[in-house]
Scaffold this motif. Structure first.
Motif, PDB file in Angstrom:
ATOM      1  N   LYS A 290       0.813  -1.215   0.000  1.00 41.11           N
ATOM      2  CA  LYS A 290       0.000   0.000   0.000  1.00 41.11           C
ATOM      3  C   LYS A 290       0.854   1.275   0.000  1.00 41.11           C
ATOM      4  CE  LYS A 290      -4.106   1.939   2.111  1.00 41.11           C
ATOM      5  NZ  LYS A 290      -5.095   1.795   3.161  1.00 41.11           N
ATOM      6  N   TYR A 291       1.939   1.257   0.803  1.00 38.89           N
ATOM      7  CA  TYR A 291       2.705   2.496   0.996  1.00 38.89           C
ATOM      8  C   TYR A 291       4.043   2.517   0.243  1.00 38.89           C
ATOM      9  CZ  TYR A 291      -0.594   3.036   4.865  1.00 38.89           C
ATOM     10  OH  TYR A 291      -1.721   3.160   5.610  1.00 38.89           O
ATOM     11  N   SER A 292       4.430   1.411  -0.307  1.00 39.25           N
ATOM     12  CA  SER A 292       5.764   1.308  -0.924  1.00 39.25           C
ATOM     13  C   SER A 292       5.921   2.288  -2.092  1.00 39.25           C
ATOM     14  CB  SER A 292       5.980  -0.121  -1.418  1.00 39.25           C
ATOM     15  OG  SER A 292       7.123  -0.152  -2.234  1.00 39.25           O
ATOM     16  N   VAL A 293       7.162   2.774  -2.255  1.00 42.22           N
ATOM     17  CA  VAL A 293       7.457   3.655  -3.401  1.00 42.22           C
ATOM     18  C   VAL A 293       7.542   2.841  -4.697  1.00 42.22           C
ATOM     19  CG1 VAL A 293       8.655   5.443  -2.094  1.00 42.22           C
ATOM     20  CG2 VAL A 293       9.956   3.502  -2.951  1.00 42.22           C
ATOM     21  N   GLY A 294       7.634   1.530  -4.561  1.00 42.19           N
ATOM     22  CA  GLY A 294       7.579   0.671  -5.747  1.00 42.19           C
ATOM     23  C   GLY A 294       8.917   0.382  -6.404  1.00 42.19           C
ATOM     24  N   ILE A 295      10.017   0.934  -5.871  1.00 42.97           N
ATOM     25  CA  ILE A 295      11.355   0.620  -6.420  1.00 42.97           C
ATOM     26  C   ILE A 295      12.310   0.392  -5.258  1.00 42.97           C
ATOM     27  CG2 ILE A 295      11.208   1.793  -8.669  1.00 42.97           C
ATOM     28  CD1 ILE A 295      12.461   4.241  -7.432  1.00 42.97           C
ATOM     29  N   GLY A 296      13.472  -0.175  -5.568  1.00 46.35           N
ATOM     30  CA  GLY A 296      14.460  -0.471  -4.533  1.00 46.35           C
ATOM     31  C   GLY A 296      15.039   0.804  -3.936  1.00 46.35           C
ATOM     32  N   PRO A 297      15.583   0.711  -2.717  1.00 44.16           N
ATOM     33  CA  PRO A 297      16.098   1.903  -2.020  1.00 44.16           C
ATOM     34  C   PRO A 297      17.255   2.576  -2.743  1.00 44.16           C
ATOM     35  CG  PRO A 297      16.675  -0.112  -0.824  1.00 44.16           C
ATOM     36  CD  PRO A 297      15.704  -0.510  -1.890  1.00 44.16           C
ATOM     37  N   ALA A 298      18.158   1.778  -3.329  1.00 45.33           N
ATOM     38  CA  ALA A 298      19.324   2.364  -4.008  1.00 45.33           C
ATOM     39  C   ALA A 298      18.868   3.151  -5.236  1.00 45.33           C
ATOM     40  CB  ALA A 298      20.312   1.267  -4.411  1.00 45.33           C
ATOM     41  N   ARG A 299      18.009   2.535  -6.040  1.00 41.41           N
ATOM     42  CA  ARG A 299      17.501   3.206  -7.234  1.00 41.41           C
ATOM     43  C   ARG A 299      16.718   4.460  -6.841  1.00 41.41           C
ATOM     44  NH1 ARG A 299      15.999   2.557 -12.662  1.00 41.41           N
ATOM     45  NH2 ARG A 299      17.092   0.583 -12.859  1.00 41.41           N
ATOM     46  N   PHE A 300      15.908   4.341  -5.773  1.00 40.67           N
ATOM     47  CA  PHE A 300      15.112   5.485  -5.332  1.00 40.67           C
ATOM     48  C   PHE A 300      16.021   6.668  -4.972  1.00 40.67           C
ATOM     49  CE2 PHE A 300      13.277   8.001  -1.852  1.00 40.67           C
ATOM     50  CZ  PHE A 300      12.128   8.463  -2.482  1.00 40.67           C
ATOM     51  N   GLN A 301      17.083   6.373  -4.226  1.00 40.20           N
ATOM     52  CA  GLN A 301      17.972   7.452  -3.787  1.00 40.20           C
ATOM     53  C   GLN A 301      18.714   8.088  -4.969  1.00 40.20           C
ATOM     54  OE1 GLN A 301      20.143   6.858   0.054  1.00 40.20           O
ATOM     55  NE2 GLN A 301      19.180   4.847   0.012  1.00 40.20           N
ATOM     56  N   LEU A 302      19.134   7.254  -5.921  1.00 38.68           N
ATOM     57  CA  LEU A 302      19.871   7.805  -7.070  1.00 38.68           C
ATOM     58  C   LEU A 302      18.951   8.579  -8.002  1.00 38.68           C
ATOM     59  CD1 LEU A 302      22.212   4.806  -8.012  1.00 38.68           C
ATOM     60  CD2 LEU A 302      22.822   6.853  -6.761  1.00 38.68           C
ATOM     61  N   GLN A 303      17.766   7.999  -8.237  1.00 42.28           N
ATOM     62  CA  GLN A 303      16.885   8.580  -9.252  1.00 42.28           C
ATOM     63  C   GLN A 303      16.156   9.827  -8.759  1.00 42.28           C
ATOM     64  OE1 GLN A 303      15.000   5.554 -11.466  1.00 42.28           O
ATOM     65  NE2 GLN A 303      13.529   6.906 -12.456  1.00 42.28           N
ATOM     66  N   TYR A 304      15.748   9.821  -7.500  1.00 45.61           N
ATOM     67  CA  TYR A 304      14.913  10.928  -7.014  1.00 45.61           C
ATOM     68  C   TYR A 304      15.614  11.819  -5.984  1.00 45.61           C
ATOM     69  CZ  TYR A 304      11.243   8.297  -9.333  1.00 45.61           C
ATOM     70  OH  TYR A 304      10.488   7.653 -10.279  1.00 45.61           O
ATOM     71  N   MET A 305      16.724  11.328  -5.442  1.00 44.62           N
ATOM     72  CA  MET A 305      17.379  12.092  -4.374  1.00 44.62           C
ATOM     73  C   MET A 305      18.817  12.453  -4.708  1.00 44.62           C
ATOM     74  SD  MET A 305      16.282  10.151  -0.937  1.00 44.62           S
ATOM     75  CE  MET A 305      17.212  11.331   0.028  1.00 44.62           C
ATOM     76  N   GLY A 306      19.185  12.254  -5.975  1.00 45.94           N
ATOM     77  CA  GLY A 306      20.596  12.442  -6.361  1.00 45.94           C
ATOM     78  C   GLY A 306      21.195  13.743  -5.882  1.00 45.94           C
ATOM     79  N   HIS A 307      20.442  14.841  -6.064  1.00 43.58           N
ATOM     80  CA  HIS A 307      20.980  16.152  -5.693  1.00 43.58           C
ATOM     81  C   HIS A 307      21.027  16.347  -4.185  1.00 43.58           C
ATOM     82  CE1 HIS A 307      16.644  16.320  -6.198  1.00 43.58           C
ATOM     83  NE2 HIS A 307      16.611  17.325  -5.350  1.00 43.58           N
ATOM     84  N   CYS A 308      20.267  15.521  -3.432  1.00 44.99           N
ATOM     85  CA  CYS A 308      20.229  15.689  -1.960  1.00 44.99           C
ATOM     86  C   CYS A 308      21.250  14.798  -1.252  1.00 44.99           C
ATOM     87  CB  CYS A 308      18.857  15.318  -1.404  1.00 44.99           C
ATOM     88  SG  CYS A 308      17.497  16.039  -2.265  1.00 44.99           S
ATOM     89  N   LEU A 309      21.919  13.909  -1.990  1.00 46.48           N
ATOM     90  CA  LEU A 309      22.831  12.974  -1.328  1.00 46.48           C
ATOM     91  C   LEU A 309      23.881  13.727  -0.524  1.00 46.48           C
ATOM     92  CD1 LEU A 309      23.411  10.270  -4.096  1.00 46.48           C
ATOM     93  CD2 LEU A 309      21.742  10.255  -2.248  1.00 46.48           C
TER      94      LEU A 309
END
Length: 1705
Positions: free
Chosen positions: A726-745
């Protein structure tokens, strides 16, 4: 129809001339690694060098040498080009068939013997194929001739120009090109929208007219051929050639050399054709009159032609057997061919063309094409003909030589076998007929006599500096004897009578003294007020640059070295005072923490409410609070609250959305909080916190990470699965961080503070910089823009300020704008109680100075610092310098003033910091600077020894200064922010953006050759994109699993992926992709790059019309503030004004219909109320006040305020109709900033634009105008700025987005990195955006993948510099120090570093310069300055005009000119003033216009435009000066020619084809014909073939390519000033009369309209011209004791009147 075509051709010419007059004269290659791809028109190249003045007709080898030298020069400067020959262009040579042959030979030579790309497949420039080719190759410009050999060829060139413009290809002219060591300068005609529209509107007419022109040319060609070949057509001639070739293949089955083949085939074909020609004439004789018959009898017979062909065969035998060294000694026959032969020769030339154009018939045969460049040597043929016609007939019978005779017989025998129709006779005798082929002339042989050459030798000098620098080569050089007339004539010049009152030896004030000082006159009533205003503004300006609190500096004295570098405190016994300080610090920290906790407690409730209502705005407030907070425990509390709010928002969002797409920005915020807690506050986390974080991770669907943090029981698995779905972002944590959080790393940052730095925790590389300064070392620092490299500069300043009140730090910045910025920063950062008369910070630029020599931190530009270092009487101040900081040191490789940076780096004795973001060869630079430091170490050591050895001598100042001689290289490559690139295009009338993946700029070939560029960085999102594309293309990719983000080693089970981890992932992907290319998967790699490429939509209209739309779009996307880079001053201003107009129109549309009327009514009412109030005030002042009147006064006041508010509201700009952020700056500060530009030229415009949040910034603005834009942009009030490249040089104007909105030759790899580096504000933006708007796709690809240019040395010396060095060495306060500095400049040029040949050349040029200065009377034989040396060195900016000016002064020409209106008067007539301006404009205002523009004499309105020649007496004096200089320089070139590499001189420069070999000694004829052994020393052997000797070096305007090219010196280094400049075709290039025109009409608009100069550029040129007049005026006043000297008075009058006119602009 014909008239219509002619009129249209005229209109095309008129259009081109209009553009030509506005052409920019600029450098074509700013980037030495890889230039723009461009095209060269082959026919333009051909005619440019065929018309070269040194070339004689028929000398093909010399022609090929000229072409190859030009092409090699272009290639060595980084040129990437193709040469195009259009088929239709052949028609233009119908009356010069010899050029058709040369053209064909040139094409074949370039194709077969060089690696240059040659295009010959296009019929014409209007063909569809050509258009497609331009679309695919995207050349940036096309180099073309502006005029052909005839009108028809000119028209063909004009068609090429307008078609190129239509295809967005710019035009560069061959005419007027000049070259130096690093650059090629040319006239640059930009393609514009108007040109493209002209082509579009007249396309059909253009096609019709072009077709008609070609038909006419075909007709003329046939008319030229018919008299020679009768009924034979082109195709028939090809058949004849085919027969001849076929027969030759049978005779020479083994193959042959092109020269032999060309000789025998052309001679045989010509003889057969001439035989037919004579037969046709005989057949027609019966119908002719006896008069005509008589004429026919004079025709050359077939036997005559056989003789001529024999001579030709013998000349080819000479070519085959003689090396160039021998041919270069050939005597030159000036007699031309007789008229009858010239006519017949046309037939022979046509035959040669037919042979060469069908060379492909030899394909199956072994034909050596190596010597295509040497097919004919007409001067040699004339030499042989002269011998047989004159000398041989008079009885001189010389032996030809066995080898040559054998060759000749073989050639002639082959000709006789190829001629099938008749017998051509035996090879001997060579002359069977009596006809003279050469005309009779009085002196047929050109003499290469040495009599006219000056005595070869240097004037002997006795000077230590000369001996030390050139001692090792002096013994090998010729020197004149003391009784030589040149030496004995070196008595003091007899000065003009009027000069007896002049003290030429009197030392002049230097540029420092003359530069306008700010607040110098302390007696001025407003002195203190002005000074206070200045300091208030500087502090305000400084605060806009950085928000650092001002630091009070106290002098502590030099610290012991061991303490200085103790960066990690070692335990030692602490004093009581230190313990108290430590305890106080602890207490203060605890108090601060308590206050922050109270603040959070007060704010937490409202902030949590805000996050509940609107998560985004709540998060912004939370992050602002975190920035201001210092306590870790409070930060952890804030982060927890943020995480709770995010989890709540995520749950609510997922419950509401169900299965639809989720807003991942909430999840991103959630992970950001988790990252922060785990990375920065992990030590403060309790078990409950970890459990809560694990729960959050579970909700996001990252169960494995949750377990790794806080393992839970298996019974909870069902809950986990339910939550996951129900709540999952639907992708793995590593991919999520690179794809959507790259600039915030999280970036890797050190946590351990450095006691030397209070404001922040420095990185490891920054600590190395601090160590450098602590150890008094030097360093070259290369780090990206905004990385924090400048911090070392301020640490250095602080250190010197603390040490004493004496030491000085000099900060050298490349531009005045940067000087002002750094000065404001220093004044804002530091305050210090200085001794009386001393100041903390000073400024010195050419325009003004402030506390320059009485400060501790001097901010200056290179030219001004050089003035101080070279000033003999400033050396005591120079000794106070402790450190020099060079900002933007890559300017060392720049176009203007680069050699000054070199001089500074080698003259300073103290340590330095050299900063840059863009140097590709820093190791080479560091090695060079280390070699300089080794020299200074040796000098200091020697000087110390001498000091110690002197008894009772006080120790020298230098010995006391502690410094290291080490030069460190500090490299740092990581940008703080990622940059992402976007492509802008116009689709359906709207601006669209496509993401541009950096890999799309690469090709597999580039990766294979060079790998990935070192600075081509991918954002984490782009790394994922690359991985996904690789997976898509190669389904069975073996490494796919290993490089999957979830499986990658660096990411496994990591909750916090850091920037460094992402960078390692990027490197692994790049390495794998490179393996694809190298290991046989090139096709897959190519597919990946293709898929990553964006869709490129080229817009046919004018892209800049959409500029306001682009800005508006960026605003809507929240991408402002943005910098928009354009490269033309007009467009910079126009685009800013267009954006403003767009907002005004938008506001107008929104305004209610009656709003204007209401505003007008209110304004009238307000005026009336104001009047009533003023009346009331007058009554009140008179004391007639009553309670009733008091009530009335209050009513008026209330009404006034009410009306004012209503009016303001009515006129208020709506928020969406301005880009300005009104909250960014308070009204008082805004008015203070606006007040600065109240009286500036563009002040009103800038204020109007600023009110809409728009500004522009370019070099032609005043300092105040630029400052206003900079301050308001940094404050955030202005959010849109259009700018030229001047903003790229270090100006602190960070922004969110950078837009490249115009293509230019100046947009190169270096400027791209400098400009794009502005995107992404550290501390505000984690991502910077770069947009390409109206930039061709190939150019974008080139910018992204190109390296920055390597720093290469310029030619470092000039006559004026050498004079200044001699002044320093002989007049310095400390002579030893002055000499050491002068020697350092001479010995350590970057050009000669590791180049011993260049060192010798510079030594010889130094000696030449001294010889020149001695002869001109500026120094004596001991090296001491004499005469007007001071005035020459003072005007050093203007060499050689400064030298000419002084020669005019010494000859009394100015005294003759400057006669007052009447005897005893001190005023001069306007006529005298105008003549004086004419002379000065010819000397100091030299801007050339293209030759073609001068010839057509266009119509002007206010200006004359073309500058008149100098008055007669000045002109004669200039000619005398030039001839003397040319004579000396020719003599110098002959001496220096011994440095030449003769092996290279006998090779063609580009193809490296050698013309060496053993000289022919067995032929007395060869010895006789090649007898000119003297007088050809300094001239290239190829050029000698056209009869050019050393004596020709004395003639005016000798082209550079005449001189031996390997000696490294050419005529540009001679201090001559020719009154006219001629282009390569000998046409006069006029000077622009802008200075004189302005003096006459005083109108800038006139200069824009007629003189074709942009108003800003014109103002700057006029200001420079005025500064020169003023400088001369002050110098003359100082040199002359007679207060009423006419010249002094005239210059003072001119200086005053010119300033008055300039002030009115």
């Amino acid at each position: 129809m014909e008239k219509r075509c002619t009129n249209f051709l005229k209109s095309i010419s008129h259009l081109i001339l209009g553009s030509m007059s506005k052409a920019d004269y600029s450098s074509l290659f700013n980037d030495f690694v890889e230039s723009e791809f461009f095209l060269i028109d082959g026919d333009s190249l051909l005619i440019t060098y065929v018309c070269e003045t040194s070339l004689r007709p028929g000398q093909s080898l010399h022609f090929f040498y000229l072409v190859e030298r030009y092409l090699l020069d272009v290639i060595s400067k980084g040129g990437q080009f193709a040469i195009v020959f259009f088929k239709d262009a052949e028609y233009a040579y119908f009356n010069v068939p010899e050029l058709l042959t040369l053209r064909t030979a040139l094409i074949l030579h370039l194709q077969k013997n060089t690696t240059i790309e040659v295009w010959t497949e296009f019929s014409n420039c209007l063909s569809e194929e050509w258009n497609i080719c331009l679309d695919q190759s995207c050349p940036y410009f096309l180099i073309l001739a502006d005029e052909g050999l005839n009108d028809f060829q000119t028209h063909l060139f004009n068609f090429v120009i307008i078609q190129a413009w239509a295809a967005k290809v710019n035009i560069v002219l061959f005419s007027g090109q000049t070259s130096d060591i690093l650059r090629l300068y040319a006239y640059f005609m930009q393609s514009s929208h108007a040109m493209r529209m002209f082509f579009k509107e007249h396309e059909r007419t253009i096609m019709i007219v072009y077709k008609a022109l070609i038909q006419q040319l075909e007709k003329y060609r046939d008319m030229a051929l018919t008299p020679l070949f009768g009924d034979l057509k082109f195709s028939d001639m090809e058949d004849e050639v085919r027969k001849t070739v076929s027969l030759l293949k049978q005779l020479w089955p083994e193959g042959s050399d092109i020269r032999r083949v060309f000789c025998v085939t052309s001679c045989s074909l010509f003889l057969e054709m001439y035989h037919c020609y004579l037969e046709n004439r005989e057949k027609g004789e019966s119908a002719r009159t006896s008069e005509v018959k008589q004429k026919t009898d004079n025709c050359l017979t077939l036997k005559d032609m056989e003789d001529f062909c024999k001579l030709h065969c013998l000349s080819v035998a000479f070519l085959l057997h003689l090396p160039l060294s021998q041919r270069a000694r050939s005597r030159f026959i000036t007699s031309g061919w007789i008229q009858d032969l010239r006519t017949v020769l046309k037939m022979k030339k046509w035959c040669e063309y037919f042979i060469l154009s069908n060379v492909d018939m030899f394909e199956s045969w072994s034909l050596n094409l190596l010597h295509l460049s040497d097919l004919s040597d007409e001067p040699l043929l004339r030499n042989i003909a002269f011998y047989y016609e004159n000398e041989n007939k008079k009885g001189l019978d010389l032996n030809v030589g066995d080898a040559i005779m054998k060759e000749y017989v073989h050639l002639w025998d082959t000709v006789s076998e190829l001629v099938r129709k008749f017998d051509v006779g035996k090879p001997v005798p060579l002359r069977a007929t009596r006809v003279h082929f050469l005309q009779k002339t009085p002196s047929p042989i050109k003499e290469s006599s040495q009599e006219t050459m000056p005595n070869l030798g240097f004037i002997p000098m006795s000077c230590n500096l000369v001996d030390e620098f050139t001692g090792d080569i002096l013994k090998d050089l010729p020197f004149l004897k003391s009784d030589d007339p040149i030496v004995t004539s070196l008595v003091k010049h007899k000065e003009f009578d009027e000069l007896v009152h002049w003290h030429s030896h009197r030392p002049l004030s230097d540029d420092y003294d003359r530069t306008k000082g700010n607040f110098e006159d302390r007696r001025h009533p407003y002195y203190l007020k002005n000074l206070q205003k200045y300091h208030v503004f500087q502090r305000f300006y400084g605060k806009s640059l950085e928000s650092v609190t001002s630091k009070v500096i106290t002098t502590q004295g030099p610290m012991p070295k061991k303490d200085c570098i103790k960066s990690k405190g070692t335990k030692a016994h602490k004093t009581k005072a230190e313990i108290i300080i430590r305890e106080n610090k602890k207490r203060l920290i605890a108090e601060e923490e308590q206050k922050e906790e109270q603040r959070w407690n007060a704010l937490s409730f409202s902030m949590e409410e805000e996050m509940r209502k609107n998560l985004d705005s709540g998060m912004k407030k939370l992050e602002e609070f975190l920035k201001s907070c210092k306590s870790s425990s409070v930060k952890a509390q804030v982060e927890r609250a943020g995480l709770q709010a995010c989890l709540r928002a995520w749950k609510e969002h997922c419950q509401a959305e169900g299965e639809t797409t989720k807003d991942l920005s909430i999840a991103v915020n959630m992970m950001k909080r988790i990252h922060s807690l785990l990375d920065k506050h992990s030590e403060l986390l309790q078990e409950a916190d970890q459990k809560f974080i694990a729960r959050c991770l579970t909700y996001l669907g990252f169960s494995e990470l949750a377990d790794s943090l806080y393992p839970t029981q298996d019974t909870a698995d069902d809950i986990k699965t339910k939550k996951k779905n129900k709540y999952s972002v639907g992708i793995g944590p590593a991919r999520f961080q690179l794809q959507y959080m790259g600039h915030c790393l999280i970036r890797e940052e050190r946590r351990d503070p450095d006691p030397r730095v209070q404001d922040f925790i420095p990185d490891t590389w920054q600590r190395e910089l601090l160590d450098v300064v602590d150890n008094y070392e030097s360093a070259v620092i290369v780090a990206p823009t905004s990385s924090g490299k400048t911090y070392a500069s301020y640490y250095c300043m602080e250190k010197v300020l603390k040490e004493s009140d004496e030491g000085v730090v000099v900060y050298v910045a490349p531009t005045k704008a940067l000087v002002n910025q750094v000065a404001a920063t220093v004044q804002s950062r530091y305050t210090k109680n200085m001794p009386a008369g001393e100041s903390l910070c000073g400024v010195f630029t050419r325009e003004y100075r402030h506390d320059a020599l009485n400060c501790q931190v001097l901010i200056t530009v290179p030219a001004c610092f050089e003035i101080l270092l070279l000033a003999p009487h400033r050396q005591n101040w120079v000794k106070r310098i402790r450190y020099v900081i060079f900002d933007e040191v890559h300017c060392l490789g720049g176009e203007i003033g680069a050699e000054i940076w070199e001089h500074l780096l080698v003259m300073i004795r103290c340590p330095f910091l050299a900063l840059s973001a863009t140097i590709s060869n820093p190791q080479h630079l560091t090695e060079w600077l280390q070699s300089v430091k080794r020299y200074w170490k040796q000098v200091d050591s020697t000087m110390e020894e001498r000091t110690v050895s002197k008894r009772n001598a006080a120790p020298r100042g230098r010995a006391q200064v502690r410094q290291s001689y080490r030069v460190r290289l500090v490299l740092y490559g990581e940008r703080y922010n990622d940059l992402e690139k976007y492509l802008c295009s116009v689709r359906q009338g709207d601006v669209c953006f496509d993401h541009f993946h950096p890999c799309a700029a690469l090709t597999t070939d580039h990766i294979e050759k060079y790998g990935f560029p070192s600075d081509l960085a991918l954002s984490p999102r782009e790394s994922i994109q690359l991985y996904d594309t690789m997976c898509q293309v190669w389904k069975s990719w073996p490494q796919a699993q290993n490089l999957c983000p979830e499986n990658f080693n660096q990411f496994k089970n990591k909750i916090v992926i850091k920037k460094l981890d992402a960078r390692k992932y990027e490197e692994s992907l790049k390495e794998e992709f490179t393996n694809w290319v190298k290991n046989g998967n090139e096709e897959e790699a190519r597919m990946v790059l293709k898929k990553l490429s964006p869709d490129y939509h080229d817009h046919s209209g004018r892209m800049l019309d959409f500029f306001p739309c682009l800005v508006e779009k960026l605003r809507k996307m929240q991408k402002l503030p943005a910098l928009f880079f354009l490269f033309r001053l007009d467009d910079v201003e126009a685009c800013a004004e267009d954006a403003c107009e767009f907002l005004e129109e938008k506001q107008e549309e929104k305004r209610p219909p009656k709003a204007d009327k209401e505003a007008h009514t209110m304004a009238n009412k307000l005026r009336k109320v104001k009047k009533s109030l003023e009346k009331q005030k007058i009554i009140d002042e008179k004391g007639q006040q009553s309670s009733r009147r008091l009530d009335q006064s209050i009513m008026y006041e209330a009404e006034h305020n009410d009306l004012l508010k209503s009016l303001e509201k009515n006129l208020e700009i709506p928020k969406d109709c301005t880009y300005a952020d009104q909250k960014a700056i308070d009204d008082k500060s805004l008015q203070m900033v606006f007040k600065r530009v109240k009286y500036e030229r563009k002040g009103d415009t800038l204020k109007k634009l600023a009110s809409r949040g728009i500004g522009y910034h370019h070099s032609s603005m005043s300092a105040k105008e630029k400052q206003v834009v900079e301050i308001l942009f940094r404050k955030g009030f202005i959010r849109v700025v259009t700018a030229t490249g001047t903003l790229a040089l270090g100006i602190n104007m960070p922004c969110k987005s950078v837009v490249f909105a115009q293509n230019s030759v100046y947009l190169d790899a270096l400027n791209y990195r400098q400009m794009s580096g502005r995107a992404g504000r550290r501390g505000q933006d984690l991502l910077g955006d770069v947009y390409f708007f109206d930039i061709p796709l190939p150019k974008i690809e080139k910018l992204i993948k190109s390296k920055v240019p390597e720093l290469r040395g310029q030619f470092p010396l000039s006559i004026s510099l050498i004079l200044r060095l001699m002044l320093l060495a002989t007049k310095a306060d400390d002579l030893e120090d002055g000499k050491a500095k002068a020697l350092s400049v001479l010995k350590h040029s970057l050009l000669s570093f590791k180049q011993p040949g260049a060192t010798d050349m510079l030594k010889l040029y130094f000696l030449y310069s001294l010889q020149f200065l001695v002869k001109e009377g500026h120094i004596n034989q001991e090296g001491h300055p004499t005469g007007f040396a001071g005035l020459v060195s003072h005007l050093h900016y203007h060499e050689p005009s400064n030298l000419v000016f002084v020669s005019f002064l010494v000859k009394g020409l100015f005294h003759k000119l400057c006669q007052p209106t009447s005897k005893g008067s001190k005023r001069f007539s306007e006529d005298v003033m105008e003549k004086l301006v004419l002379v000065l404009a010819n000397l100091f205002g030299r801007i050339y216009l293209p030759a073609k523009f001068y010839e057509v004499n266009p119509k002007f309105y206010q200006s004359k435009v073309f500058l008149d020649d100098l008055p007669e007496d000045f002109s004669a004096a200039l000619l005398e000066y030039n001839m003397q200089v040319t004579e000396d320089f020719a003599s110098f070139l002959i001496i220096v020619s011994r440095l030449a590499d003769m092996k290279q001189e006998y090779q063609l420069p580009l193809s490296k084809i050698e013309f060496t070999g053993k000289e022919c000694e067995g032929s007395s004829l060869v010895s006789h014909l090649m007898n000119c052994k003297e007088g050809r020393v300094a001239v290239s052997p190829f050029v000698c073939l056209s009869g050019n000797f050393d004596v020709d070096l004395l003639s005016a305007r000798v082209p550079n390519h005449v001189i031996l090219h390997t000696i490294g010196i050419n005529h540009t280094q001679a201090p001559v000033l020719w009154p006219h400049k001629l282009d390569s075709r000998g046409r006069k290039m006029p000077l622009n009369a802008y200075a004189l025109d302005f003096y006459k009409h005083g109108s800038l608009i006139g200069l824009v309209q007629d003189n074709r100069i942009h108003s800003g550029a014109a103002y700057n040129l006029l200001k420079d011209f005025f500064l020169t007049i003023k400088s001369i005026s002050v110098s003359l006043r100082e040199l002359c004791e007679n207060e009423e000297d006419n010249v002094v008075l005239a210059f003072e009058q001119l200086s005053t009147s010119f300033k008055e006119k300039l002030d009115l602009v």
